[in-house]
Design an enzyme around this catalytic site. Sequence first.
Site, short mmCIF file in Angstrom:
data_model
loop_
_atom_site.label_atom_id
_atom_site.label_comp_id
_atom_site.label_asym_id
_atom_site.label_seq_id
_atom_site.Cartn_x
_atom_site.Cartn_y
_atom_site.Cartn_z
N GLU A 88 -0.46 2.80 4.20
CA GLU A 88 -0.77 4.22 4.07
C GLU A 88 -1.28 4.83 5.37
O GLU A 88 -1.25 6.04 5.54
CB GLU A 88 -1.78 4.46 2.93
N HIS A 99 -2.93 -2.96 -13.50
CA HIS A 99 -3.44 -1.66 -13.97
C HIS A 99 -3.26 -1.49 -15.47
O HIS A 99 -3.79 -0.56 -16.05
CB HIS A 99 -2.72 -0.51 -13.24
#
Length: 768
Positions: A611, A700
């Site tokens: 990122e 998740h």
Amino acid sequence: MIKAHSLGFPRIGTKRELKWALERYWKNEISQSELAKEGQQIRASSWLQQIQSQLDFITVGDFSWYDHVLDTSALLGVIPKQFDHIAGTEVTLDNYFRMARGRAPTGKDIRACEMTKWFDTNYHYIVPEFDENQQFQISCNKIFNEITEAKQLNHPIKVILLGPVSYLWLGKTKNSDFNKLTLLESLIKTYQHVFLKLADLGITFVQIDEPILTLDLPLAWQNAFQDVYQQFKHCPVKLLLTTYFGGLENNTELACQLPTAGLHIDAVRAPQQLTTILKHLPENKILSIGIVDGRNIWRTNIREAILDLKHLYAKLGDSLWISSSCSLLHSPVDLNHETQLDDEIKRWLAFSVQKQHEIVLIAKGLCNGEESISKELAESDAVVESRKKSTRIHNKAVKSRCENITDAMLNRKHPYAIRQKIQKSQFNLPYFPTTTIGSFPQTADIRKSRQEYKAGKIDESNYHQIIKTHIAYAIQKQIELEIDILVHGEAERNDMVEYFGELLEGFVFTQNGWVQSYGSRCVKPPIIFGDISRPKPMTIEWATYAQSLSAKPVKGMLTGPITILCWSFVRDDQSRFETAKQIALALRDEVTDLVKAGIKVIQIDEPAIREGLPLRTSDWKNYLDQAIYCFRVASCCVDDEIQIHTHMCYSEFNDIINAVSQLDADVITIETSRSDMELLNAFEKFNYPNDIGPGVYDIHSPRIPTTEEIVSLMEKAAQYIPIQQLWVNPDCGLKTRDWPETEFALKNMVEAAQLLRTKYTLNKNSSC
Ligand code: GLN
Ligand code: ZN
């Protein structure tokens, strides 16, 4: 008069009111009208603040219940079929939330839309999904209603919209792969309807955000800008074409020449672009300069800013506007709510509220002369002096260590092929060794103990004892599960960056410096203000305790230099690379100490490496070289038999896989399961040289992966990567899961590894 404006104000509220209201609404604890009231209050207080700051406009369109890209989808009626939206009707709030998060107080649960990072920020947007026959139609009146609300304040309003070209670029095609640009004509018409409605409401200025103008754009997309904005030429509002997060570079001429009333540029990230912009800017066009940093927390040097802009003012006169570099969405809200920051450092900072004051000050100083703001200028000068003279920023020893990093410090003693043999025999690892990524469930108990410790209700030795019981529990569980390389579980960490920041010199922490990450989720990045050093070991106590409980290796767990850098507010008085090197050296000392203490496997997490990648590909190499350099500084201080792991997740790694391999970590564990091992495509062309554990299940989700599906994912991996290099592990840390889920999932994972071992050893034997 020069106009002072901001590109958008944070929407979360000074004390994260939006978060609390949203979460209560989602839990059915408050009604929709109560939620609406909360939103109204947040907007009212932002507007009031903007009026008090004497900004020339209050902004409408920056408030969102979840995300402004999703707001744009709602406005334009871009609602995927599965949400059963009836074309032409108003998008309901619950449907909006279902798109964002799959669940709302009404309507059935459903797969949410994809979410991804907003340019190079830590903010995430909901990805628009376009159908080949996509129709656009105004389907949400939120922005118009908010204008009506704002008009009651009798202050000029600037409306913020995401521009059509960037909106289209950020979305993805659904079902079939078609050229998104074919949708432009219909999109343009809908934007024109929006402009008409805005004009009807009395709006003059619209800030139309086209941040993709700071990217490398294909020719067709550059042409799309021409098509779109030529058609907006006679629209009934004045458009301020707004760019941020970088320079316009090869889009400069295009952006300058588009027939809009004004252009906004980011003069913090790319100050050098001004000269070329002035060359191409038509006369009388408004030029808005983003001079106050919207991405960092340092006070602006007001005198310097005015000095930099004087020649521009002389040239442009009232066509010059002053603003923040980008929306203040990426800055915390209000420094006045920090009561525990030490005074010296607090004085150096500016959050959104303070930044809006700075914008107005700069505009005033330019128009009315420095004398008109002499008091504020003196204070700004004093802050500059105070930072310059402070004895807390510079540490000679740290700087000299950084200057003396040698090539020898950047390399392991032998290449991986040799290390691999030594490590495999030392650890006696089977094929498909199993491990986890570091954290185990952060239970309510753990969090409660930490809160009590921070509040002074339990003392340090007591707290450490409690943490050790959690570590012992995690080790015991892993032994029972027959995992090969263990972890201590990270019970002592609230956050993987904060934990290290608190133990390193050069960091400070805020109480309320929250920034929205997505929806109701906010992050509170630490502030790096000075040279970074490590006063004492940070993880040895936990690692050695955990190791004492098992004969199997337990990994020492560290957060990597680039991740600490990316998830902090960084210094503006030295380069990011310089700061990263300092962090790397501190970590190198920790690695050395871990080894001295008997730890044989050390993991240095770098989930943020992707990122941090610059927006322009021409800047990638430099960034990646620096990231590799820092990782190697941190990790290359160990003998061949010490196994260095790294971990990365939730990004596309295919395009940087070569750089990833140059980190030369012995083992990388990497998230892959959510994309069904899409990453493996990268290995068709590229032989990854070291060991690799492609994540086999999504952490998740509470769903327990079956043994069969894990086996099948690993078999897929084995088609691309030699089995001698493969590890079996989850996608990421397990801190958000509970223990029963974790145990079931890991049991299946270990069972899958055992099945794979049998299968591949049999094959191997039969082929012999
Ligand atoms: N070691 C960390 C954990 O397991 C890694 C987290 C991350 O990659 N974001 O939680
Ligand atoms: Zn991860």
